[in-house]
Design an enzyme around this catalytic site. Structure first.
Site, PDB file in Angstrom:
ATOM      1  CB  SER A 154      -0.852  -0.060   1.272  1.00 35.63           C
ATOM      2  OG  SER A 154      -1.536   1.151   1.474  1.00 35.63           O
ATOM      3  CE  LYS A 167      -4.669   0.288   0.627  1.00 36.56           C
ATOM      4  NZ  LYS A 167      -5.470  -0.407   1.637  1.00 36.56           N
ATOM      5  CE  LYS A 207      -3.909   4.034   2.148  1.00 41.36           C
ATOM      6  NZ  LYS A 207      -5.113   3.582   2.839  1.00 41.36           N
ATOM      7  CG  ASP A 249      -7.778   2.709   0.709  1.00 38.09           C
ATOM      8  OD1 ASP A 249      -8.940   3.172   0.833  1.00 38.09           O
ATOM      9  OD2 ASP A 249      -7.137   2.221   1.663  1.00 38.09           O
ATOM     10  CD  GLU A 298      -8.959  -0.484   0.730  1.00 35.72           C
ATOM     11  OE1 GLU A 298      -8.043  -0.798  -0.049  1.00 35.72           O
ATOM     12  OE2 GLU A 298      -8.831  -0.531   1.966  1.00 35.72           O
ATOM     13  CG  ASP A 300     -10.550  -0.292   5.141  1.00 28.81           C
ATOM     14  OD1 ASP A 300     -10.837  -0.744   6.266  1.00 28.81           O
ATOM     15  OD2 ASP A 300      -9.432   0.202   4.909  1.00 28.81           O
ATOM     16  CE  LYS A 310      -7.209  -1.659   6.877  1.00 28.27           C
ATOM     17  NZ  LYS A 310      -7.098  -0.210   6.930  1.00 28.27           N
ATOM     18  N   GLY A 370      -4.178  -3.920   6.300  1.00 23.93           N
ATOM     19  CA  GLY A 370      -3.216  -3.699   7.374  1.00 23.93           C
ATOM     20  C   GLY A 370      -3.318  -2.312   7.964  1.00 23.93           C
TER      21      GLY A 370
HETATM   22  O1  OSB Z   1      -7.056   2.216   4.576  1.00 26.01           O
HETATM   23  O2  OSB Z   1      -5.884   0.467   4.499  1.00 26.01           O
HETATM   24  C1  OSB Z   1      -6.063   1.621   4.902  1.00 26.01           C
HETATM   25  C2  OSB Z   1      -2.943   2.599   6.906  1.00 26.01           C
HETATM   26  C3  OSB Z   1      -3.471   3.457   7.830  1.00 26.01           C
HETATM   27  C4  OSB Z   1      -4.821   3.751   7.778  1.00 26.01           C
HETATM   28  C5  OSB Z   1      -5.638   3.172   6.797  1.00 26.01           C
HETATM   29  C6  OSB Z   1      -5.100   2.281   5.878  1.00 26.01           C
HETATM   30  C7  OSB Z   1      -3.726   2.029   5.912  1.00 26.01           C
HETATM   31  C8  OSB Z   1      -3.048   1.176   4.944  1.00 26.01           C
HETATM   32  C9  OSB Z   1      -1.833   0.448   5.421  1.00 26.01           C
HETATM   33  O3  OSB Z   1      -3.356   1.130   3.783  1.00 26.01           O
HETATM   34  C10 OSB Z   1      -1.641  -0.867   4.767  1.00 26.01           C
HETATM   35  C11 OSB Z   1      -0.464  -1.596   5.354  1.00 26.01           C
HETATM   36  O4  OSB Z   1      -0.443  -1.910   6.562  1.00 26.01           O
HETATM   37  O5  OSB Z   1       0.453  -1.867   4.572  1.00 26.01           O
HETATM   38 MG    MG Z   2      -8.352   1.107   3.253  1.00 26.35          MG
END
Ligand code: OSB
Ligand code: MG
Length: 374
Positions: free
Chosen positions: A138, A164, A166, A191, A216, A241, A265, A293
């Site tokens: 991510s 992925k 953001k 995401d 996402e 999520d 999660k 995660g």
């Molecule tokens: O939306 O998945 C999410 C980290 C902090 C808050 C929200 C998210 C995330 C991640 C981290 O995407 C994913 C990872 O642990 O590699």
């Molecule tokens: Mg997410």
């Protein structure tokens, strides 16, 4: 199998670790993280570890590290201490509403303790079948598209088969276009962490041209209707999520056809007990799942790996190697990935011992309950 367990001592450790690479989402930027490690000890001296992986600010979920500390120390641990149980699901503290992250740390510690006392891997007691799990990465929002391309390049070179990104209103179509044209065949998904509103529906349809595996959480957690509306109008699967904190939330989302994919999660769902139920329900409903995660330290990371070994986890999980996040991890050896694949540990419990000295060296606050303590 029906051995009776009783937790007689418990400890909380607030541990601070610098991130190797600062992480920016649509709402916040982080250079180090504080997570709370939970230790539960039974009468025989066996120990189970869990991790409360809350963000420091209430921007992903309503909880913060401080609220988790409060709820765990004031309500969850007192409810668990001294109680007799034969299966970790019996320790769910239903009386406490919400507070999923705090609950998850205690729930994972109970599952790990249970696995330890049976001398079985956590994955096995959860019903896991895979011996290895496929990891994706991510990537946060970067200052420029060139910086993003460098980050994607590192991860593709490291062998991760899924990336992925953001996204946010000012960081969506163009960065995705750039990554897609540089990597036409990469398993790519985005995401939004709930940053868009129903007014952005038409704008989001532009993402349909990039062959994304999923979009996402484009809308706010409670806005299931907009997710359903988008899913009706877009080919790309919508993944939830933040919207799914309980199995009941999942039922509503299924009824509304607001998702085709579920990010499970452990933290957001309040632990492994609910995560396994959500997995089973999604499998029945034909919804693909993967394990998300929260930049977990090794304890939470290994719980995510164990969960990802269940059969319904058919998409890559956010369980990349420790070294992507931390120079050194709280478990030794650290979690590693080869070609984007993480081995499911075969040893009992988490499968990797917690490095107590390293935990102690990075602990900024501690609290112990048990014989001799209040
Ligand atoms: O939306 O998945 C999410 C980290 C902090 C808050 C929200 C998210 C995330 C991640 C981290 O995407 C994913 C990872 O642990 O590699
Ligand atoms: Mg997410």
């Amino acid at each position: 199998m029906s051995t009776e367990l009783r937790v007689v001592a418990a400890r909380l450790h607030r541990v601070r670790m610098p991130l190797v690479h600062a992480f920016q989402t649509s709402s916040h930027r982080k250079a180090y993280l504080d997570h709370i490690l939970v230790e539960l000890e039974d009468e025989s001296g066996a120990v189970g570890w869990g991790e409360i992986a809350s963000s420091s600010d209430p921007y992903y979920a309503p909880e913060t590290v401080e609220t988790c500390w409060h709820i765990a120390s004031r309500y969850l641990l007192p409810a668990v201490l001294g109680r007799r149980w034969t299966h970790p699901s019996q320790l769910e503290v239903r009386k406490v509403r919400g507070n999923q992250f705090a609950k998850a740390g205690v729930d994972v510690a109970a599952w790990v303790l249970w696995a330890e006392t049976q001398q079985l891997p956590l994955a096995t007691v959860l019903g896991g079948k895979r011996t290895e799990v496929v990891a994706g990465v991510s990537l946060g929002i970067e200052p420029t598209i060139d910086d993003l391309l460098v980050q994607v390049g590192h991860q593709v070179e490291a062998g991760y088969p899924r990336v992925k990104l953001k996204i946010a209103q000012d960081w969506d179509v163009e960065p995705v276009r750039a990554v897609r044209s540089a990597y036409p065949h990469l398993d790519l998904h985005v995401d939004a962490n709930g940053i868009y509103s129903a007014d952005d529906l038409d704008h989001l349809l532009q993402l349909d041209q990039f062959g994304l595996t999923m979009i996402e959480q484009p809308f706010a957690p409670r806005d299931l209707l907009s997710h359903a509306e988008l899913q009706r109008r877009i080919e790309t699967p919508v993944c939830l999520d933040e919207s799914v904190e309980t199995v009941a939330d999942l039922e509503i989302a299924l009824k509304l056809e607001a998702l085709q994919i579920l990010n499970i999660k452990v933290s957001r769902m309040g632990g492994l007990t609910a995560a396994v139920t959500a997995h089973d329900r999604a499998q029945d409903a034909g919804v693909a799942v993967w394990c998300g995660g929260m930049h977990e330290f090794g304890v939470g990371r290994l719980a995510n790996v164990a969960l990802s070994s269940l059969p319904g986890f058919t998409l890559p999980s956010d369980v990349s190697a420790s070294e992507k996040y931390y120079a050194r991890d709280v478990v030794q050896p650290a979690v590693t990935a080869v070609g984007g694949v993480v081995q499911v540990p075969e040893g009992p419990g988490l499968g990797h011992p917690v490095d107590r000295e390293f935990v102690a060296a990075n602990t900024i606050e501690e609290l112990a309950f048990g014989p001799g303590q209040e």
